[in-house]
Design a protein around this motif. Structure first.
Motif, PDB file in Angstrom:
ATOM      1  N   VAL A 173       0.720  -1.138   0.085  1.00 51.87           N
ATOM      2  CA  VAL A 173      -0.101   0.022  -0.110  1.00 51.87           C
ATOM      3  C   VAL A 173       0.811   1.301   0.170  1.00 51.87           C
ATOM      4  O   VAL A 173       0.378   2.304  -0.692  1.00 51.87           O
ATOM      5  CB  VAL A 173      -0.836  -0.093   1.174  1.00 51.87           C
ATOM      6  CG1 VAL A 173      -1.779   1.409   1.229  1.00 51.87           C
ATOM      7  CG2 VAL A 173      -1.968  -1.285   1.074  1.00 51.87           C
ATOM      8  N   TRP A 174       1.924   1.084   0.876  1.00 54.22           N
ATOM      9  CA  TRP A 174       2.851   2.504   0.716  1.00 54.22           C
ATOM     10  C   TRP A 174       3.422   2.751  -0.535  1.00 54.22           C
ATOM     11  O   TRP A 174       3.349   3.803  -1.002  1.00 54.22           O
ATOM     12  CB  TRP A 174       3.991   2.069   1.704  1.00 54.22           C
ATOM     13  CG  TRP A 174       5.296   2.976   1.610  1.00 54.22           C
ATOM     14  CD1 TRP A 174       6.377   2.513   0.696  1.00 54.22           C
ATOM     15  CD2 TRP A 174       5.655   4.110   1.938  1.00 54.22           C
ATOM     16  NE1 TRP A 174       7.337   3.567   0.797  1.00 54.22           N
ATOM     17  CE2 TRP A 174       6.886   4.648   1.637  1.00 54.22           C
ATOM     18  CE3 TRP A 174       4.729   5.136   2.991  1.00 54.22           C
ATOM     19  CZ2 TRP A 174       7.376   5.794   2.062  1.00 54.22           C
ATOM     20  CZ3 TRP A 174       5.325   6.209   3.174  1.00 54.22           C
ATOM     21  CH2 TRP A 174       6.365   6.747   2.889  1.00 54.22           C
ATOM     22  N   ARG A 175       3.942   1.748  -1.353  1.00 53.65           N
ATOM     23  CA  ARG A 175       4.413   1.858  -2.852  1.00 53.65           C
ATOM     24  C   ARG A 175       3.343   2.305  -3.640  1.00 53.65           C
ATOM     25  O   ARG A 175       3.758   3.308  -4.467  1.00 53.65           O
ATOM     26  CB  ARG A 175       5.028   0.589  -3.075  1.00 53.65           C
ATOM     27  CG  ARG A 175       6.213   0.112  -2.389  1.00 53.65           C
ATOM     28  CD  ARG A 175       6.492  -1.169  -2.974  1.00 53.65           C
ATOM     29  NE  ARG A 175       7.040  -1.216  -4.344  1.00 53.65           N
ATOM     30  CZ  ARG A 175       8.207  -0.732  -4.850  1.00 53.65           C
ATOM     31  NH1 ARG A 175       9.130  -0.374  -4.033  1.00 53.65           N
ATOM     32  NH2 ARG A 175       8.404  -0.708  -6.129  1.00 53.65           N
ATOM     33  N   SER A 176       2.010   1.757  -3.487  1.00 54.74           N
ATOM     34  CA  SER A 176       0.964   2.473  -4.171  1.00 54.74           C
ATOM     35  C   SER A 176       0.827   3.992  -3.985  1.00 54.74           C
ATOM     36  O   SER A 176       0.383   4.653  -4.951  1.00 54.74           O
ATOM     37  CB  SER A 176      -0.154   1.454  -4.122  1.00 54.74           C
ATOM     38  OG  SER A 176       0.007   0.272  -4.628  1.00 54.74           O
ATOM     39  N   MET A 177       0.622   4.058  -2.611  1.00 55.66           N
ATOM     40  CA  MET A 177       0.245   5.442  -2.213  1.00 55.66           C
ATOM     41  C   MET A 177       1.448   6.486  -2.865  1.00 55.66           C
ATOM     42  O   MET A 177       0.857   7.716  -3.160  1.00 55.66           O
ATOM     43  CB  MET A 177       0.189   5.616  -0.802  1.00 55.66           C
ATOM     44  CG  MET A 177      -0.140   6.708  -0.093  1.00 55.66           C
ATOM     45  SD  MET A 177      -0.066   6.735   1.948  1.00 55.66           S
ATOM     46  CE  MET A 177       1.685   6.845   2.218  1.00 55.66           C
ATOM     47  N   ILE A 178       2.411   6.350  -2.374  1.00 56.43           N
ATOM     48  CA  ILE A 178       3.731   7.024  -3.112  1.00 56.43           C
ATOM     49  C   ILE A 178       3.534   7.523  -4.484  1.00 56.43           C
ATOM     50  O   ILE A 178       3.848   8.531  -5.036  1.00 56.43           O
ATOM     51  CB  ILE A 178       5.222   6.557  -2.713  1.00 56.43           C
ATOM     52  CG1 ILE A 178       5.176   6.680  -1.036  1.00 56.43           C
ATOM     53  CG2 ILE A 178       6.257   7.343  -3.239  1.00 56.43           C
ATOM     54  CD1 ILE A 178       4.982   7.903  -0.391  1.00 56.43           C
ATOM     55  N   SER A 179       3.677   6.180  -5.117  1.00 51.64           N
ATOM     56  CA  SER A 179       3.214   6.274  -6.710  1.00 51.64           C
ATOM     57  C   SER A 179       2.202   7.087  -7.202  1.00 51.64           C
ATOM     58  O   SER A 179       2.218   7.912  -8.166  1.00 51.64           O
ATOM     59  CB  SER A 179       3.174   4.805  -7.241  1.00 51.64           C
ATOM     60  OG  SER A 179       4.465   4.083  -6.864  1.00 51.64           O
ATOM     61  N   ALA A 180       1.037   6.838  -6.568  1.00 54.27           N
ATOM     62  CA  ALA A 180      -0.285   7.643  -6.993  1.00 54.27           C
ATOM     63  C   ALA A 180      -0.174   9.160  -6.784  1.00 54.27           C
ATOM     64  O   ALA A 180      -0.866   9.871  -7.536  1.00 54.27           O
ATOM     65  CB  ALA A 180      -1.460   7.180  -5.942  1.00 54.27           C
ATOM     66  N   GLN A 181       0.733   9.706  -6.071  1.00 58.43           N
ATOM     67  CA  GLN A 181       1.049  11.089  -5.812  1.00 58.43           C
ATOM     68  C   GLN A 181       2.664  11.311  -6.569  1.00 58.43           C
ATOM     69  O   GLN A 181       2.911  12.681  -6.090  1.00 58.43           O
ATOM     70  CB  GLN A 181       1.111  11.475  -4.643  1.00 58.43           C
ATOM     71  CG  GLN A 181      -0.228  11.413  -3.508  1.00 58.43           C
ATOM     72  CD  GLN A 181      -0.277  11.572  -2.260  1.00 58.43           C
ATOM     73  OE1 GLN A 181      -0.889  10.706  -1.527  1.00 58.43           O
ATOM     74  NE2 GLN A 181       0.060  12.682  -1.799  1.00 58.43           N
ATOM     75  N   GLY A 182       2.863  10.732  -7.554  1.00 59.57           N
ATOM     76  CA  GLY A 182       3.994  11.098  -8.445  1.00 59.57           C
ATOM     77  C   GLY A 182       5.322  10.906  -7.819  1.00 59.57           C
ATOM     78  O   GLY A 182       6.365  11.059  -8.520  1.00 59.57           O
ATOM     79  N   GLY A 183       5.345   9.932  -6.714  1.00 58.50           N
ATOM     80  CA  GLY A 183       6.505   9.860  -6.249  1.00 58.50           C
ATOM     81  C   GLY A 183       7.171   8.394  -6.846  1.00 58.50           C
ATOM     82  O   GLY A 183       6.344   7.450  -7.160  1.00 58.50           O
ATOM     83  N   ASP A 184       8.455   8.142  -6.484  1.00 59.64           N
ATOM     84  CA  ASP A 184       9.034   6.765  -7.241  1.00 59.64           C
ATOM     85  C   ASP A 184       9.647   6.134  -5.678  1.00 59.64           C
ATOM     86  O   ASP A 184      10.658   6.648  -5.000  1.00 59.64           O
ATOM     87  CB  ASP A 184      10.310   7.299  -7.895  1.00 59.64           C
ATOM     88  CG  ASP A 184      10.860   6.133  -8.216  1.00 59.64           C
ATOM     89  OD1 ASP A 184      10.605   4.883  -7.843  1.00 59.64           O
ATOM     90  OD2 ASP A 184      12.140   6.218  -9.017  1.00 59.64           O
ATOM     91  N   PRO A 185       8.812   5.240  -5.475  1.00 59.38           N
ATOM     92  CA  PRO A 185       9.184   4.433  -4.101  1.00 59.38           C
ATOM     93  C   PRO A 185      10.640   3.642  -4.085  1.00 59.38           C
ATOM     94  O   PRO A 185      11.117   3.371  -3.074  1.00 59.38           O
ATOM     95  CB  PRO A 185       8.118   3.399  -4.000  1.00 59.38           C
ATOM     96  CG  PRO A 185       7.444   3.217  -5.280  1.00 59.38           C
ATOM     97  CD  PRO A 185       7.575   4.477  -5.846  1.00 59.38           C
ATOM     98  N   ASP A 186      11.036   3.551  -5.212  1.00 60.07           N
ATOM     99  CA  ASP A 186      12.180   2.942  -5.579  1.00 60.07           C
ATOM    100  C   ASP A 186      13.493   3.786  -5.662  1.00 60.07           C
ATOM    101  O   ASP A 186      14.728   3.369  -5.553  1.00 60.07           O
ATOM    102  CB  ASP A 186      12.281   2.025  -6.685  1.00 60.07           C
ATOM    103  CG  ASP A 186      11.257   0.864  -6.680  1.00 60.07           C
ATOM    104  OD1 ASP A 186      11.289   0.221  -5.507  1.00 60.07           O
ATOM    105  OD2 ASP A 186      10.523   0.622  -7.573  1.00 60.07           O
ATOM    106  N   ALA A 187      13.374   4.987  -5.781  1.00 60.86           N
ATOM    107  CA  ALA A 187      14.320   6.190  -5.888  1.00 60.86           C
ATOM    108  C   ALA A 187      15.271   6.295  -4.696  1.00 60.86           C
ATOM    109  O   ALA A 187      14.602   6.200  -3.448  1.00 60.86           O
ATOM    110  CB  ALA A 187      13.660   7.313  -6.172  1.00 60.86           C
ATOM    111  N   ALA A 188      16.587   6.453  -4.824  1.00 62.07           N
ATOM    112  CA  ALA A 188      17.372   6.469  -3.889  1.00 62.07           C
ATOM    113  C   ALA A 188      16.954   8.103  -2.877  1.00 62.07           C
ATOM    114  O   ALA A 188      16.853   9.063  -3.646  1.00 62.07           O
ATOM    115  CB  ALA A 188      18.705   6.853  -4.215  1.00 62.07           C
TER     116      ALA A 188
END
Length: 428
Positions: free
Chosen positions: A307-322
């Motif tokens: 859910v965290w990864r989906s939540m960050i992605s949904a707001q334009g963020g990259d959950p895998d980015a350094a």
């Protein structure tokens, strides 16, 4: 020009002399101040009268409702799942919202978390998340509703349409010495949370050196007042009073706290952060009628991380980015063998702020990578020369004042120290 129905000076005198404001007077007062019909100096005088005289239960409920009525109310009734929100009164290292929102969403309850920015020694959730490349804090109401339905959790900035009276009154209190008024604090928090439209609300009321409330009795009074306001407005409200004499977790900053939050979602992280996250999650699920779910299972299974990864992605963020890292670090080491006896939350918060993690004014920028990393907590055994604290900043000229903030902010003893209790009380 239409004449106003009440005289502001009369209302100031009423409250100054310990009287009770009528409901119609309160409704007019908040509306008139919001639209500019009451002068700032008059509202300053009234705020100071309330600071000394207080508001009774009926006045406070009406005051809060009048603030709500100056703006819009969000409606989450069309969602396919119940809603619950959490509000913390602010502290040092308090990154709990970050793992908590996706964790509760993973258990079937939608979390509309409208958050703010840091000011002074306390950190802001939006500042922390903005250290993730691409992540955006601002969402339209439509986008927020869509994300709540699709993902289950959203952490974003509150729109200007929610309780606009509060923004104006908060700024006034900040410059007139009237911030520390329990009725005004409670109405400020609860007007926004009730207008937000959540079905259930769990409050994390901090107490201790790094918190707004320094004494347990004041924290309990604030918690009790907010629980009563929530109940009167039809929002199921519970409050935990929690310790903020020592920082939460091992980091205070922005990117540093995001990294620690991801550790929690991955099944690790500091014990106090995990304990408080799970306790608040259980309260939120119970208040939303979903206490059949165990949030510890959602952490262990990885569902909360999904859910965290989906939540960050949904707001334009990259959950895998350094995440950003500071260009400069400086280590403070233990001067002697022994037990770390104290580690003052306020001192750590001021140090993080001076390193660039926080702001003195709302318009100031923050450094994403600045902050304080702790290598031991009270009760831990330390040895001479062992790293205790690492300071992070992009501007090394800040190190001196950060070290000054920490002078006297920690101590080493020969004997063991009492075990820290994170959760002090519960009010419902």
């Amino acid at each position: 020009m239409t004449a106003e129905p009440f005289d502001t000076v009369d209302l100031i005198r009423t409250k100054r002399d310990g009287g009770v404001l009528a409901e119609a007077e309160i409704d007019w007062l908040i509306d008139a101040y919001t639209r500019g019909a009451i002068a700032e100096e008059q509202m300053s005088a009234l705020a100071m009268a309330i600071f000394f005289r207080g508001l009774d239960g009926t006045e406070l409920a009406r005051w809060t409702q009048a603030m709500i009525n100056t703006g819009e109310r969000l409606d989450f009734s069309g969602l396919s799942r119940p809603t619950a929100d959490k509000h913390s009164t602010g502290g040092v290292g308090d990154k709990i919202t970050l793992p908590l929102a996706p964790l509760v969403a993973a258990c079937g309850v939608a979390v509309p978390q409208l958050s703010g920015r840091g000011l002074g020694h306390t950190g802001g959730t939006l500042d922390k998340l903005e250290s993730i490349p691409g992540w955006q804090a601002k969402l339209s109401n439509e986008a927020m509703l869509r994300q709540l339905e699709d993902v289950g959790a959203v952490i974003c900035a509150a729109g200007a349409g929610l309780a606009p009276a509060d923004a104006k009154l908060y700024a006034l209190r900040d410059v007139t010495g009237t911030v520390e008024s329990i009725p005004l604090i409670a109405s400020s928090i609860m007007s926004k949370k009730i207008a937000e439209g959540t079905g259930a609300l769990v409050l994390d009321v901090k107490v201790g050196s790094g918190a707004f409330m320094k004494q347990p009795e004041d924290a309990r009074a604030l918690a009790r007042t907010m629980v009563e306001l929530g109940g009167a407005a039809g929002v199921r409200t519970v409050a935990l009073v929690t310790d903020m004499s020592t920082p939460l977790g091992l980091t205070a900053g922005n990117a540093l706290e995001v990294a620690e939050s991801v550790e929690v979602l991955a099944g690790g992280g500091p014990a106090d952060v995990v304990e408080l996250t799970l306790a608040l999650a259980r309260e939120m699920l119970a208040a939303a009628g979903r206490d059949d779910q165990d949030p510890a299972d959602a952490l262990a299974s990885g569902r909360a991380m999904d859910v965290w990864r989906s939540m960050i992605s949904a707001q334009g963020g990259d959950p895998d980015a350094a995440l950003p890292t500071a260009r400069e670090t400086e280590v403070i080491t233990a001067p002697a063998d022994g037990i770390l006896a104290t580690l003052d939350a306020y001192a750590v918060g001021i140090a993080a702020w001076r390193l660039g993690a926080g702001r003195a004014r709302k318009e100031d920028p923050v450094q994403a990578a600045a902050g304080v990393q702790l290598h031991a907590k009270p009760g831990d055994r330390v040895t001479t020369g062992q790293p205790l604290i690492t300071l992070h900043t992009d501007t090394p000229e800040r190190f001196g004042r950060a070290r000054e903030a920490l002078d006297g902010g920690w101590s080493i003893a020969d004997a063991s120290v009492p075990e820290r209790t994170v959760i002090i009380d519960r009010l419902a």
